[in-house]
Motif scaffolding. Structure first.
Motif, short mmCIF file in Angstrom:
data_model
loop_
_atom_site.label_atom_id
_atom_site.label_comp_id
_atom_site.label_asym_id
_atom_site.label_seq_id
_atom_site.Cartn_x
_atom_site.Cartn_y
_atom_site.Cartn_z
N THR A 30 19.62 -11.63 -17.53
CA THR A 30 19.00 -10.34 -17.18
C THR A 30 18.17 -10.78 -16.10
OG1 THR A 30 18.42 -9.68 -19.66
CG2 THR A 30 17.13 -8.85 -17.87
N GLU A 31 18.67 -10.28 -14.68
CA GLU A 31 18.16 -10.51 -13.50
C GLU A 31 17.09 -9.32 -13.03
OE1 GLU A 31 21.45 -11.41 -10.81
OE2 GLU A 31 21.69 -13.18 -11.70
N VAL A 32 16.31 -9.73 -12.11
CA VAL A 32 15.24 -8.88 -11.85
C VAL A 32 15.01 -9.28 -10.28
CG1 VAL A 32 14.11 -8.37 -13.94
CG2 VAL A 32 13.20 -10.38 -12.23
N LEU A 33 14.39 -8.43 -9.51
CA LEU A 33 14.19 -8.59 -8.24
C LEU A 33 12.67 -8.68 -8.09
CD1 LEU A 33 16.61 -6.61 -6.00
CD2 LEU A 33 16.42 -9.01 -6.14
N ILE A 34 12.17 -9.69 -7.46
CA ILE A 34 10.73 -9.85 -7.31
C ILE A 34 10.49 -9.67 -5.65
CG2 ILE A 34 8.59 -11.26 -7.34
CD1 ILE A 34 10.08 -12.83 -9.71
N TYR A 35 9.34 -8.77 -5.48
CA TYR A 35 9.25 -8.40 -4.13
C TYR A 35 7.70 -8.86 -3.86
CZ TYR A 35 13.19 -5.23 -4.00
OH TYR A 35 14.39 -4.71 -4.23
N LYS A 36 7.47 -9.81 -2.98
CA LYS A 36 6.08 -10.08 -2.74
C LYS A 36 5.54 -9.30 -1.71
CE LYS A 36 4.52 -13.69 -3.44
NZ LYS A 36 3.45 -13.83 -4.48
N MET A 37 4.47 -9.05 -2.02
CA MET A 37 3.58 -8.29 -0.93
C MET A 37 3.32 -8.90 0.28
SD MET A 37 -0.05 -5.94 -1.40
CE MET A 37 -0.32 -6.89 -3.01
N ALA A 38 3.36 -8.27 1.41
CA ALA A 38 3.10 -9.02 2.80
C ALA A 38 2.00 -8.36 3.35
CB ALA A 38 4.44 -8.36 3.71
N PRO A 39 0.73 -9.14 2.96
CA PRO A 39 -0.56 -8.45 3.36
C PRO A 39 -0.88 -8.78 4.86
CG PRO A 39 -0.83 -10.41 2.17
CD PRO A 39 0.73 -10.18 1.89
N SER A 40 -0.42 -9.61 5.37
CA SER A 40 -0.51 -9.73 7.04
C SER A 40 0.14 -8.82 7.80
CB SER A 40 -0.09 -11.32 7.38
OG SER A 40 1.46 -11.41 7.05
N GLU A 41 1.25 -8.16 7.29
CA GLU A 41 2.06 -7.01 7.99
C GLU A 41 1.40 -5.94 7.80
OE1 GLU A 41 4.66 -8.30 9.72
OE2 GLU A 41 4.42 -10.28 9.19
N MET A 42 0.56 -5.79 6.84
CA MET A 42 0.13 -4.23 6.50
C MET A 42 -1.09 -3.95 7.38
SD MET A 42 0.18 -3.82 2.35
CE MET A 42 -0.29 -5.30 1.86
N LYS A 43 -1.10 -2.58 7.68
CA LYS A 43 -2.41 -1.89 8.57
C LYS A 43 -3.19 -1.42 7.16
CE LYS A 43 0.41 -0.47 12.49
NZ LYS A 43 1.13 0.55 12.93
N THR A 44 -4.42 -1.84 7.57
CA THR A 44 -5.44 -1.52 6.64
C THR A 44 -6.58 -0.59 7.13
OG1 THR A 44 -6.71 -3.47 6.75
CG2 THR A 44 -5.21 -3.74 5.26
N ASN A 45 -7.35 0.05 6.30
CA ASN A 45 -8.70 0.67 6.61
C ASN A 45 -9.80 -0.14 6.46
OD1 ASN A 45 -9.28 0.49 4.19
ND2 ASN A 45 -8.61 2.75 3.49
N ILE A 46 -10.82 0.32 6.79
CA ILE A 46 -12.12 -0.47 6.87
C ILE A 46 -12.43 -0.91 5.76
CG2 ILE A 46 -12.99 0.64 8.94
CD1 ILE A 46 -14.94 2.36 6.85
#
Length: 157
Positions: A30-46
């Motif tokens: 049973t294979e799954v794909l794990i996607y790591k979040m890329a916080p340094s690439e995201m635009k954020t609000n205040i």
């Protein structure tokens, strides 16, 4: 230290890892794909939240084998229409994740059965022979996520 893990040798650990590797890789598969979040690439609000225009950004998925416990899908009917919920527990072999240099964290996404599951909690407390230095698995609790946008960025090596 008690007597619980006193006679649990490194050889025993190799045998267990060998059996589990063969079972998960050749039998269960049973294979799954794990996607790591890329916080340094995201635009954020205040407030540090991802912007609604781009949403969360993720690195490309990494394949891993897992044992999966799925709860039944619950459907709540509200004035806005049906909303589906499902809790899923993914159990990974720690050695496999170390080989691909991956550690699941809260907020990461797991793709299984053409659905996306957001990680709520990570548990790493299954010690073989009761010994803390013989950590065996990583257990991840998730919930079914309805994601309208998934943005992936190239993984930094």
């Amino acid at each position: 230290m008690g007597t619980l893990g006193r006679f649990f040798s490194p050889r025993d650990l190799r045998v267990i890892n060998s059996f589990n590797g063969e079972l998960m890789g050749d039998v269960i598969q049973t294979e799954v794909l794990i996607y790591k979040m890329a916080p340094s690439e995201m635009k954020t609000n205040i407030y540090g939240e991802s912007s609604p225009e781009t949403g969360k950004l993720f690195y490309p998925g990494v394949e891993a084998t897992a044992l999966i416990d799925r709860a039944d899908i619950d459907t709540d009917y509200t004035e806005f229409g049906p909303d589906r919920n499902q809790s899923v527990v993914f159990k990974f072999r720690e050695n496999v994740l170390k080989l691909v240099n991956l550690y699941p964290e809260v907020g990461d996404i797991i793709r299984f059965n053409e659905r996306y599951h957001e990680i709520d909690n990570v548990v790493q407390e299954q010690f073989l022979g009761g010994q803390e230095d013989k950590s065996h698995s990583i257990i991840v609790n998730t919930h079914y996520s309805r994601l309208t946008k998934l943005s992936f960025v190239e993984r930094q090596g």
